[in-house]
Design a protein around this motif. Sequence first.
Motif, PDB file in Angstrom:
ATOM      1  N   THR A  48      43.074  35.627  41.948  1.00 49.89           N
ATOM      2  CA  THR A  48      41.646  35.633  42.260  1.00 49.89           C
ATOM      3  C   THR A  48      40.913  34.626  41.385  1.00 49.89           C
ATOM      4  O   THR A  48      40.049  33.891  41.872  1.00 49.89           O
ATOM      5  CB  THR A  48      41.063  37.045  42.057  1.00 49.89           C
ATOM      6  N   VAL A  51      41.544  31.121  42.754  1.00 51.34           N
ATOM      7  CA  VAL A  51      40.817  30.864  43.994  1.00 51.34           C
ATOM      8  C   VAL A  51      39.333  30.639  43.695  1.00 51.34           C
ATOM      9  O   VAL A  51      38.722  29.687  44.212  1.00 51.34           O
ATOM     10  CB  VAL A  51      41.013  32.028  44.995  1.00 51.34           C
ATOM     11  N   LEU A  52      38.752  31.480  42.861  1.00 57.33           N
ATOM     12  CA  LEU A  52      37.338  31.325  42.526  1.00 57.33           C
ATOM     13  C   LEU A  52      37.058  29.973  41.866  1.00 57.33           C
ATOM     14  O   LEU A  52      36.081  29.307  42.181  1.00 57.33           O
ATOM     15  CB  LEU A  52      36.874  32.460  41.618  1.00 57.33           C
ATOM     16  N   GLU A  54      38.791  27.192  42.195  1.00 59.10           N
ATOM     17  CA  GLU A  54      38.949  26.123  43.183  1.00 59.10           C
ATOM     18  C   GLU A  54      37.765  26.069  44.145  1.00 59.10           C
ATOM     19  O   GLU A  54      37.290  24.993  44.492  1.00 59.10           O
ATOM     20  CB  GLU A  54      40.263  26.298  43.962  1.00 59.10           C
ATOM     21  N   VAL A  55      37.285  27.218  44.561  1.00 56.77           N
ATOM     22  CA  VAL A  55      36.150  27.262  45.480  1.00 56.77           C
ATOM     23  C   VAL A  55      34.903  26.704  44.789  1.00 56.77           C
ATOM     24  O   VAL A  55      34.167  25.895  45.356  1.00 56.77           O
ATOM     25  CB  VAL A  55      35.915  28.699  45.997  1.00 56.77           C
ATOM     26  N   ARG A  56      34.679  27.118  43.544  1.00 61.49           N
ATOM     27  CA  ARG A  56      33.517  26.607  42.804  1.00 61.49           C
ATOM     28  C   ARG A  56      33.643  25.113  42.530  1.00 61.49           C
ATOM     29  O   ARG A  56      32.661  24.378  42.614  1.00 61.49           O
ATOM     30  CB  ARG A  56      33.369  27.367  41.491  1.00 61.49           C
ATOM     31  N   GLY A  58      35.032  22.977  44.337  1.00 59.02           N
ATOM     32  CA  GLY A  58      34.735  22.285  45.589  1.00 59.02           C
ATOM     33  C   GLY A  58      33.267  22.383  45.984  1.00 59.02           C
ATOM     34  O   GLY A  58      32.866  21.839  47.011  1.00 59.02           O
ATOM     35  N   HIS A  60      31.614  25.119  46.840  1.00 57.25           N
ATOM     36  CA  HIS A  60      31.396  26.084  47.916  1.00 57.25           C
ATOM     37  C   HIS A  60      30.865  27.397  47.361  1.00 57.25           C
ATOM     38  O   HIS A  60      31.006  27.698  46.184  1.00 57.25           O
ATOM     39  CB  HIS A  60      32.696  26.329  48.676  1.00 57.25           C
ATOM     40  N   ASP A  61      30.284  28.183  48.234  1.00 54.70           N
ATOM     41  CA  ASP A  61      29.724  29.478  47.869  1.00 54.70           C
ATOM     42  C   ASP A  61      30.841  30.530  47.845  1.00 54.70           C
ATOM     43  O   ASP A  61      31.538  30.720  48.841  1.00 54.70           O
ATOM     44  CB  ASP A  61      28.659  29.872  48.881  1.00 54.70           C
ATOM     45  N   THR A  62      31.005  31.208  46.732  1.00 56.23           N
ATOM     46  CA  THR A  62      32.081  32.191  46.598  1.00 56.23           C
ATOM     47  C   THR A  62      31.811  33.453  47.427  1.00 56.23           C
ATOM     48  O   THR A  62      32.724  34.238  47.646  1.00 56.23           O
ATOM     49  CB  THR A  62      32.282  32.600  45.126  1.00 56.23           C
ATOM     50  N   LEU A  65      34.091  34.488  50.321  1.00 57.17           N
ATOM     51  CA  LEU A  65      35.369  35.157  50.096  1.00 57.17           C
ATOM     52  C   LEU A  65      35.275  36.678  50.220  1.00 57.17           C
ATOM     53  O   LEU A  65      36.294  37.351  50.260  1.00 57.17           O
ATOM     54  CB  LEU A  65      35.907  34.798  48.712  1.00 57.17           C
TER      55      LEU A  65
END
Length: 137
Positions: A48, A51-52, A54-56, A58, A60-62, A65
């Motif tokens: 987790t 993933v968080l 990598e999303v941040r 990029g 992007h809004d978490t 998820l």
Amino acid sequence: MTRRKPPKVSFRWWVDRQIDEARERGDFDDLPGTGRPLPKPTGHDAVTDWVLREVRKGGHDTRALLPPALALKREVQDLPGKLAAERTEAAVREAVADLNERIRQAYLNHHSGPPLTVALVDVEEAVDGWRRSRAAS
């Protein structure tokens, strides 16, 4: 393509053998991040955390998820702030109607994940709150 696991061989042995062969071929040499320490754990599940991050990274809004039940609950909590940015009462009503429709659809299509516990938003209460926030500013 990876070869199939031979019969009568344990899965663990087969995976370890694949890793050993890749190491011998040099497939793991010069990978990005080699030699750098792993990031410090935050106390959550390591997957987790990854993933968080990598999303941040990029941008992007978490919240994307979250399972639908939790995402809708969060959206209801964040609604007053979202409505404060609206300029007209019609836009406020439209935003609340859209959210309520998505809540209805979630109840109709809910099959897995956390239970849905979010209630429909009262349109008139939301409009009254929007009016009060505009009068205070």
